[in-house]
Design a protein around this motif. Structure first.
Motif, mmCIF file in Angstrom:
data_model
loop_
_atom_site.group_PDB
_atom_site.id
_atom_site.type_symbol
_atom_site.label_atom_id
_atom_site.label_comp_id
_atom_site.label_asym_id
_atom_site.label_seq_id
_atom_site.Cartn_x
_atom_site.Cartn_y
_atom_site.Cartn_z
ATOM 1 N N ALA A 92 -15.423 -5.763 -7.237
ATOM 2 C CA ALA A 92 -15.867 -6.338 -5.967
ATOM 3 C C ALA A 92 -14.874 -7.392 -5.487
ATOM 4 O O ALA A 92 -14.508 -7.433 -4.300
ATOM 5 C CB ALA A 92 -17.258 -6.947 -6.126
ATOM 6 N N PHE A 93 -14.422 -8.233 -6.392
ATOM 7 C CA PHE A 93 -13.432 -9.258 -6.063
ATOM 8 C C PHE A 93 -12.144 -8.623 -5.552
ATOM 9 O O PHE A 93 -11.527 -9.105 -4.591
ATOM 10 C CB PHE A 93 -13.164 -10.105 -7.312
ATOM 11 C CG PHE A 93 -12.036 -11.081 -7.182
ATOM 12 C CD1 PHE A 93 -12.252 -12.352 -6.684
ATOM 13 C CD2 PHE A 93 -10.750 -10.737 -7.585
ATOM 14 C CE1 PHE A 93 -11.208 -13.263 -6.577
ATOM 15 C CE2 PHE A 93 -9.702 -11.636 -7.482
ATOM 16 C CZ PHE A 93 -9.926 -12.910 -6.970
ATOM 17 N N ALA A 94 -11.733 -7.525 -6.178
ATOM 18 C CA ALA A 94 -10.464 -6.884 -5.842
ATOM 19 C C ALA A 94 -10.420 -6.395 -4.407
ATOM 20 O O ALA A 94 -9.336 -6.313 -3.809
ATOM 21 C CB ALA A 94 -10.204 -5.722 -6.798
ATOM 22 N N VAL A 95 -11.565 -6.074 -3.834
ATOM 23 C CA VAL A 95 -11.602 -5.608 -2.443
ATOM 24 C C VAL A 95 -11.055 -6.670 -1.501
ATOM 25 O O VAL A 95 -10.356 -6.364 -0.526
ATOM 26 C CB VAL A 95 -13.047 -5.241 -2.050
ATOM 27 C CG1 VAL A 95 -13.158 -4.927 -0.559
ATOM 28 C CG2 VAL A 95 -13.537 -4.055 -2.879
ATOM 29 N N TYR A 96 -11.322 -7.935 -1.789
ATOM 30 C CA TYR A 96 -10.995 -9.024 -0.888
ATOM 31 C C TYR A 96 -9.755 -9.813 -1.305
ATOM 32 O O TYR A 96 -9.150 -10.489 -0.460
ATOM 33 C CB TYR A 96 -12.192 -9.962 -0.759
ATOM 34 C CG TYR A 96 -13.442 -9.234 -0.339
ATOM 35 C CD1 TYR A 96 -13.678 -8.934 1.001
ATOM 36 C CD2 TYR A 96 -14.369 -8.788 -1.280
ATOM 37 C CE1 TYR A 96 -14.816 -8.242 1.392
ATOM 38 C CE2 TYR A 96 -15.518 -8.096 -0.891
ATOM 39 C CZ TYR A 96 -15.726 -7.822 0.437
ATOM 40 O OH TYR A 96 -16.848 -7.126 0.820
ATOM 41 N N TYR A 97 -9.395 -9.742 -2.581
ATOM 42 C CA TYR A 97 -8.226 -10.473 -3.077
ATOM 43 C C TYR A 97 -7.360 -9.536 -3.912
ATOM 44 O O TYR A 97 -7.223 -9.708 -5.130
ATOM 45 C CB TYR A 97 -8.660 -11.685 -3.906
ATOM 46 C CG TYR A 97 -9.353 -12.750 -3.094
ATOM 47 C CD1 TYR A 97 -8.616 -13.707 -2.393
ATOM 48 C CD2 TYR A 97 -10.742 -12.791 -3.009
ATOM 49 C CE1 TYR A 97 -9.247 -14.687 -1.644
ATOM 50 C CE2 TYR A 97 -11.387 -13.764 -2.254
ATOM 51 C CZ TYR A 97 -10.630 -14.707 -1.573
ATOM 52 O OH TYR A 97 -11.251 -15.686 -0.819
ATOM 53 N N PRO A 98 -6.752 -8.533 -3.298
ATOM 54 C CA PRO A 98 -5.962 -7.558 -4.071
ATOM 55 C C PRO A 98 -4.797 -8.190 -4.823
ATOM 56 O O PRO A 98 -4.405 -7.686 -5.878
ATOM 57 C CB PRO A 98 -5.488 -6.568 -3.001
ATOM 58 C CG PRO A 98 -5.611 -7.300 -1.701
ATOM 59 C CD PRO A 98 -6.774 -8.213 -1.848
ATOM 60 N N GLU A 99 -4.274 -9.299 -4.314
ATOM 61 C CA GLU A 99 -3.144 -9.945 -4.975
ATOM 62 C C GLU A 99 -3.540 -10.581 -6.308
ATOM 63 O O GLU A 99 -2.673 -10.830 -7.158
ATOM 64 C CB GLU A 99 -2.514 -10.994 -4.055
ATOM 65 C CG GLU A 99 -3.338 -12.250 -3.826
ATOM 66 C CD GLU A 99 -4.470 -12.091 -2.797
ATOM 67 O OE1 GLU A 99 -5.078 -13.124 -2.459
ATOM 68 O OE2 GLU A 99 -4.715 -10.957 -2.346
ATOM 69 N N ARG A 100 -4.820 -10.831 -6.517
ATOM 70 C CA ARG A 100 -5.307 -11.412 -7.775
ATOM 71 C C ARG A 100 -6.159 -10.423 -8.568
ATOM 72 O O ARG A 100 -6.721 -10.775 -9.600
ATOM 73 C CB ARG A 100 -6.138 -12.664 -7.476
ATOM 74 C CG ARG A 100 -5.335 -13.845 -6.930
ATOM 75 C CD ARG A 100 -4.714 -14.639 -8.055
ATOM 76 N NE ARG A 100 -3.947 -15.779 -7.573
ATOM 77 C CZ ARG A 100 -3.445 -16.731 -8.359
ATOM 78 N NH1 ARG A 100 -3.659 -16.677 -9.662
ATOM 79 N NH2 ARG A 100 -2.738 -17.712 -7.864
ATOM 80 N N ALA A 101 -6.245 -9.199 -8.077
ATOM 81 C CA ALA A 101 -7.150 -8.221 -8.680
ATOM 82 C C ALA A 101 -6.818 -7.942 -10.138
ATOM 83 O O ALA A 101 -7.717 -7.856 -10.980
ATOM 84 C CB ALA A 101 -7.120 -6.928 -7.875
ATOM 85 N N ALA A 102 -5.537 -7.773 -10.446
ATOM 86 C CA ALA A 102 -5.154 -7.439 -11.820
ATOM 87 C C ALA A 102 -5.575 -8.536 -12.791
ATOM 88 O O ALA A 102 -6.021 -8.248 -13.907
ATOM 89 C CB ALA A 102 -3.649 -7.199 -11.900
ATOM 90 N N GLN A 103 -5.456 -9.783 -12.369
ATOM 91 C CA GLN A 103 -5.843 -10.888 -13.245
ATOM 92 C C GLN A 103 -7.331 -10.859 -13.546
ATOM 93 O O GLN A 103 -7.745 -11.068 -14.693
ATOM 94 C CB GLN A 103 -5.481 -12.225 -12.584
ATOM 95 C CG GLN A 103 -3.998 -12.559 -12.608
ATOM 96 C CD GLN A 103 -3.745 -13.896 -11.925
ATOM 97 O OE1 GLN A 103 -3.887 -14.010 -10.713
ATOM 98 N NE2 GLN A 103 -3.388 -14.900 -12.709
#
Length: 282
Positions: A217-228
């Motif tokens: 869910a987080f990755a949808v809005y913050y793809p630049e931090r998704a991997a972390q």
């Protein structure tokens, strides 16, 4: 943006549905829950208002030998130091008796605090939505229904900036062993993933307690931090005692997340008796 028409964790009116139930407790954990219930009654008797399960056991997702037993105990009055000693002894006894679990975590509060206006969107929400009644009168009947909005986000996890200095102290004070660091990685990974999820929860418009679903869910809005956050979710289930992981949490991901959280939702309202951050349940 993701489709919000069929979000998990909400009822037909858009309120967060209470998760977990005694019916979902796997058979292998039922003796553990029964023993904990009996020990709670023995320890507190008539001073007990109610007790609850939360976490993976009442959700039915616990893993034998890997999951802990999570309890919340509400007393009729504010707990004293002797009550906290009793909780510690209770947890140690149950953990020693049952190999099915890996530890017991118990939150202990007075009834009035749980029902207070200051805790309405933090501990109150936690009881009403994330706790499964085990003993006594269910306090959820005295609490409102909750939607996944910005106020809830702020009051549940809007205090990460207060946590980070204490985390650094815990890291510095921990023995220099993989075994000692592993619980810190697990705890901090879970806290960061849950904070990342509640950051986006009002936009995502749903609820989940699954760390991997939270990270997605987080990755949808913050793809630049998704991997972390995806990596942190994995470490929340499979921790490794790596000092570089802990440093990255307090030097990079944690400070960024605290700053972004404050920008989007503001910071958690101070409590009248505010000291060091409590063990956050969300």
């Amino acid at each position: 943006m993701a489709d919000t028409a069929h979000r998990p964790g909400l009822d037909a009116q858009g309120f967060i549905a209470r998760e977990g139930s005694l019916a979902r407790v796997p058979d292998v954990f039922r003796p553990v829950v029964a023993a904990a219930r009996d020990r709670i009654l023995d320890a507190f008797g008539e001073r007990l208002h109610s007790a609850y399960l939360y976490g993976s056991i009442p959700r039915g997702t616990a893993r034998v030998g890997r999951s802990d037993l999570d309890l919340l105990i509400a007393l009729r009055e504010e707990p004293a130091e002797g009550d906290r000693d009793a909780v510690r002894a209770l947890g140690e006894a149950v953990d020693e008796e049952f190999t099915q679990i890996d530890g017991v975590g118990t939150l202990l509060y007075g009834r009035e605090r749980l029902l207070s206006e200051a805790e309405r969107y933090d501990l109150g929400w936690f009881v009403a939505c994330l706790c499964t009644p085990l003993l006594g009168e269910d306090l959820a009947g005295r609490l409102p229904r909750y939607r996944p909005g910005s106020l809830l986000a702020r009051e549940t996890n809007g205090d990460l900036a207060r946590w980070l200095p204490r985390w650094r102290e815990r890291i510095e004070g921990a023995p220099d062993t993989e075994e000692a660091r592993r619980p810190l990685v697990r705890f901090m990974s879970r806290h960061l993933v849950r904070t990342g999820f509640t950051l986006v929860m009002p936009r995502w418009q749903g609820w989940t307690s699954d760390l991997r679903e939270m990270a997605e869910a987080f990755a949808v809005y913050y793809p630049e931090r998704a991997a972390q956050l995806r990596t942190a979710a994995h470490r929340g289930y499979e921790p490794v005692g790596d000092p570089d992981v802990l440093r990255s949490y307090v030097d990079d991901l944690g400070p960024w997340l605290a700053e972004e959280y404050a920008r989007v939702h503001g910071t958690k309202a101070p409590r009248p008796d505010q000291g060091p951050p409590p063990a956050s349940p969300a």
